[in-house]
Design a protein around this motif. Structure first.
Motif, mmCIF file in Angstrom:
data_model
loop_
_atom_site.group_PDB
_atom_site.id
_atom_site.type_symbol
_atom_site.label_atom_id
_atom_site.label_comp_id
_atom_site.label_asym_id
_atom_site.label_seq_id
_atom_site.Cartn_x
_atom_site.Cartn_y
_atom_site.Cartn_z
ATOM 1 N N HIS A 151 0.848 -1.200 0.000
ATOM 2 C CA HIS A 151 0.000 0.000 0.000
ATOM 3 C C HIS A 151 0.881 1.247 0.000
ATOM 4 N N TYR A 152 0.409 2.276 -0.707
ATOM 5 C CA TYR A 152 1.201 3.496 -0.871
ATOM 6 C C TYR A 152 1.529 4.155 0.468
ATOM 7 N N GLY A 153 0.716 3.899 1.493
ATOM 8 C CA GLY A 153 0.968 4.477 2.810
ATOM 9 C C GLY A 153 2.320 4.066 3.376
ATOM 10 N N PHE A 154 2.718 2.795 3.131
ATOM 11 C CA PHE A 154 4.024 2.325 3.614
ATOM 12 C C PHE A 154 5.148 3.124 2.971
ATOM 13 N N LYS A 155 5.020 3.352 1.677
ATOM 14 C CA LYS A 155 6.067 4.083 0.946
ATOM 15 C C LYS A 155 6.178 5.520 1.448
ATOM 16 N N LYS A 156 5.030 6.153 1.645
ATOM 17 C CA LYS A 156 5.043 7.544 2.118
ATOM 18 C C LYS A 156 5.706 7.670 3.487
ATOM 19 N N VAL A 157 5.365 6.756 4.396
ATOM 20 C CA VAL A 157 5.939 6.796 5.742
ATOM 21 C C VAL A 157 7.435 6.519 5.697
ATOM 22 N N ASN A 158 7.853 5.552 4.864
ATOM 23 C CA ASN A 158 9.285 5.257 4.727
ATOM 24 C C ASN A 158 10.054 6.468 4.217
ATOM 25 N N LEU A 159 9.464 7.193 3.287
ATOM 26 C CA LEU A 159 10.123 8.392 2.758
ATOM 27 C C LEU A 159 10.318 9.444 3.853
ATOM 28 N N LEU A 160 9.345 9.571 4.741
ATOM 29 C CA LEU A 160 9.471 10.530 5.844
ATOM 30 C C LEU A 160 10.599 10.117 6.793
ATOM 31 N N PHE A 161 10.682 8.824 7.111
ATOM 32 C CA PHE A 161 11.763 8.368 7.991
ATOM 33 C C PHE A 161 13.130 8.487 7.305
ATOM 34 N N ASP A 162 13.163 8.295 5.980
ATOM 35 C CA ASP A 162 14.413 8.511 5.235
ATOM 36 C C ASP A 162 14.843 9.973 5.344
ATOM 37 N N GLU A 163 13.860 10.869 5.228
ATOM 38 C CA GLU A 163 14.144 12.306 5.344
ATOM 39 C C GLU A 163 14.694 12.647 6.726
ATOM 40 N N LEU A 164 14.103 12.044 7.767
ATOM 41 C CA LEU A 164 14.575 12.281 9.127
ATOM 42 C C LEU A 164 16.008 11.752 9.299
ATOM 43 N N ASN A 165 16.274 10.573 8.750
ATOM 44 C CA ASN A 165 17.605 9.982 8.848
ATOM 45 C C ASN A 165 18.656 10.850 8.160
ATOM 46 N N ILE A 166 18.304 11.383 7.015
ATOM 47 C CA ILE A 166 19.230 12.258 6.285
ATOM 48 C C ILE A 166 19.550 13.497 7.110
ATOM 49 N N PHE A 167 18.522 14.071 7.746
ATOM 50 C CA PHE A 167 18.779 15.248 8.588
ATOM 51 C C PHE A 167 19.756 14.917 9.709
ATOM 52 N N LEU A 168 19.519 13.790 10.384
ATOM 53 C CA LEU A 168 20.378 13.417 11.510
ATOM 54 C C LEU A 168 21.827 13.171 11.070
ATOM 55 N N LYS A 169 22.005 12.747 9.826
ATOM 56 C CA LYS A 169 23.351 12.469 9.325
ATOM 57 C C LYS A 169 24.051 13.708 8.778
ATOM 58 N N THR A 170 23.289 14.680 8.310
ATOM 59 C CA THR A 170 23.902 15.830 7.622
ATOM 60 C C THR A 170 23.845 17.126 8.413
ATOM 61 N N ASN A 171 23.035 17.181 9.485
ATOM 62 C CA ASN A 171 22.903 18.427 10.240
ATOM 63 C C ASN A 171 24.249 18.878 10.806
ATOM 64 N N LYS A 172 24.496 20.168 10.702
ATOM 65 C CA LYS A 172 25.737 20.741 11.242
ATOM 66 C C LYS A 172 25.470 21.680 12.422
ATOM 67 N N SER A 173 24.211 21.974 12.687
ATOM 68 C CA SER A 173 23.891 22.919 13.757
ATOM 69 C C SER A 173 24.039 22.262 15.128
ATOM 70 N N PRO A 174 24.742 22.922 16.069
ATOM 71 C CA PRO A 174 24.839 22.399 17.442
ATOM 72 C C PRO A 174 23.701 22.875 18.342
ATOM 73 N N ASP A 175 22.785 23.663 17.783
ATOM 74 C CA ASP A 175 21.707 24.270 18.569
ATOM 75 C C ASP A 175 20.649 23.219 18.899
ATOM 76 N N TYR A 176 20.540 22.860 20.179
ATOM 77 C CA TYR A 176 19.597 21.820 20.608
ATOM 78 C C TYR A 176 18.169 22.176 20.205
ATOM 79 N N ASN A 177 17.772 23.417 20.426
ATOM 80 C CA ASN A 177 16.385 23.807 20.161
ATOM 81 C C ASN A 177 16.047 23.716 18.675
ATOM 82 N N PHE A 178 16.997 24.088 17.820
ATOM 83 C CA PHE A 178 16.798 23.956 16.372
ATOM 84 C C PHE A 178 16.646 22.487 15.990
ATOM 85 N N VAL A 179 17.557 21.647 16.464
ATOM 86 C CA VAL A 179 17.507 20.225 16.144
ATOM 87 C C VAL A 179 16.211 19.604 16.670
ATOM 88 N N TYR A 180 15.827 20.001 17.874
ATOM 89 C CA TYR A 180 14.588 19.488 18.472
ATOM 90 C C TYR A 180 13.405 19.691 17.521
#
Length: 416
Positions: free
Chosen positions: A84-113
């Motif tokens: 079902h397309y819902g699985f794909k959409k949710v996986n894409l969101l988690f991929d996006e979150l993973n990319i942020f966690l790997k590429t973020n350079k900001s040390p600001d806790y509140n921004f990252v939060y």
């Protein structure tokens, strides 16, 4: 136009999502916007992800995988077909979150939060939108960040009302069933911002104001607004009607059923707010509106735990006057302390604060340069609206009272 808000408890699992659909079928969903929070305890789970990101990288992927598994189970319980397309959409969101966690350079806790925590709402609304479509309740999924614009005060952002009104007015499809995320917005650089914990109620009010909605309904696991939080008080009773003013007072003092900012925009356009049970959607619940008296009239109890009581006195026994108080409040503002209770005398000043941003030690060091400072952590603030002697006695029993204030309508006690 009507605006419905569903909190995390109402959609904590597949049965909750199905019940949301049942509520819509029962009460009607024409010209409706649904505002939804993150599912269950997802916000807490994502806070652990953030903690691991900063403090324990070895556990980061494990904590993130726990969040993904939780939502994947809900998808499996809702959809027979794993393609079902819902699985794909949710996986894409988690991929996006993973990319942020790997590429973020900001040390600001509140921004990252704010960049991480918002995925709870994005995933929940994606799952619910796909489920509603699958059972014939066709809907329009909105990324709230494209319509609610804020400043960059991360974790407690302030709404840019003019820009938000313009975007909602020009991009909202009034005649269809819409679904969007609570709690979130975006700043001028399109980074995600949040409106404060429990901010989904506020999101519903923002949309109601901008759309001139007929009403807002907050769907909860309680029959309406109670005179006390049943987690902390026995024999809590339903309040049938409350005025905007009374509800704002209760919210200001910390009543968890309503976000403190929710009521101001509704009052401005006299839009009634209903708080109802998603377990019994046809029951009347509580109505908040113009000129509604408190019905029934009774003491209302509110408790805020894990507060900090700071007591100051002058080092040379001089008066604490306007200049000192101004300095104190500037420091409280600088260190982002939310003030809940204030009390002062000629040579002393006490304030009870919520240390949301963990700046207490910095604040105390600054204060100690000018004052004698006493600090009590992990205190509780009990507020009683429309108090009587019995209500006060009920709170004072078996507690150490550190501060007590009475006005005509309200008593506040800081206890240990």
């Amino acid at each position: 136009m009507q605006v419905f808000k569903f909190g995390g408890a109402s959609v904590k699992d597949a049965n909750g999502v199905k019940n949301l659909a049942s509520v819509l079928k029962t009460v009607g969903y024409k010209n409706t916007l649904i505002v939804v929070s993150a599912m269950g305890k997802t916000t807490n789970a994502l806070e652990l992800v953030i903690k691991n990101y900063f403090e324990n990288k070895t556990e980061l992927q494990s904590s993130l995988q726990d969040v993904k598994k939780y939502h994947n189970q809900i998808l499996l319980d809702l959809f027979d077909n794993v393609n079902h397309y819902g699985f794909k959409k949710v996986n894409l969101l988690f991929d996006e979150l993973n990319i942020f966690l790997k590429t973020n350079k900001s040390p600001d806790y509140n921004f990252v939060y704010d960049q991480v925590i918002g995925f709870g709402e994005l995933v929940s609304t994606t799952i619910i939108s796909e489920y509603l479509n699958s059972i014939g309740l066709n809907n329009n999924w909105i990324d709230v960040r494209t319509q609610i614009k804020t400043d960059n005060y991360y974790r407690r952002a302030n709404v840019n009302w003019e820009e938000t009104q313009r975007l909602i007015s020009s991009n909202f499809k009034v005649s269809v069933l819409n679904i969007t995320q609570g709690f979130l917005g975006s700043d001028e650089n399109n980074f995600t911002t949040t409106l404060g914990r429990e901010g989904s109620d506020y999101t519903a009010a923002i949309y109601a104001y901008c759309l001139n909605a007929n009403n807002v309904t907050i769907w909860k696991d309680v029959p309406g607004i109670l005179n006390a939080d049943p987690r902390y008080f026995e024999n809590a009773q339903l309040l049938n009607k409350i005025s905007y003013r009374e509800a704002i007072e209760l919210a200001f003092y910390g009543a968890s059923v309503i976000h403190p900012k929710t009521l101001q925009p509704l009052q401005g356009k006299e839009i009634p707010l209903f708080v109802k049970s998603f377990l019994n959607p046809e029951a009347k619940g509580t109505q908040i509106g113009k000129n509604e008296t408190l019905e029934p009239m009774m003491p209302c109890f509110i408790v805020k735990k894990n507060q900090v009581l700071i007591s100051l006195s002058s080092l040379d026994f001089s008066y604490i006057v306007e200049e000192n108080i101004s300095d104190i409040f500037n420091l409280l503002h600088t260190y982002k302390m939310k003030v809940d209770v204030i009390q002062n005398s000629a040579i002393s000043f006490s304030v009870c604060v919520d240390n949301v941003y963990n700046n207490l030690e910095k604040l105390l060091q600054h204060l100690k340069a000018k004052f004698k400072v006493t600090c009590n952590e992990n205190v509780s603030i009990y507020t009683i609206r429309h108090y009587n002697k019995a209500a006060i006695a009920q709170i004072e029993t078996d507690k150490t009272i550190l501060m007590k204030q009475l006005t005509q309508e309200t008593v506040q006690l800081v206890t240990k």
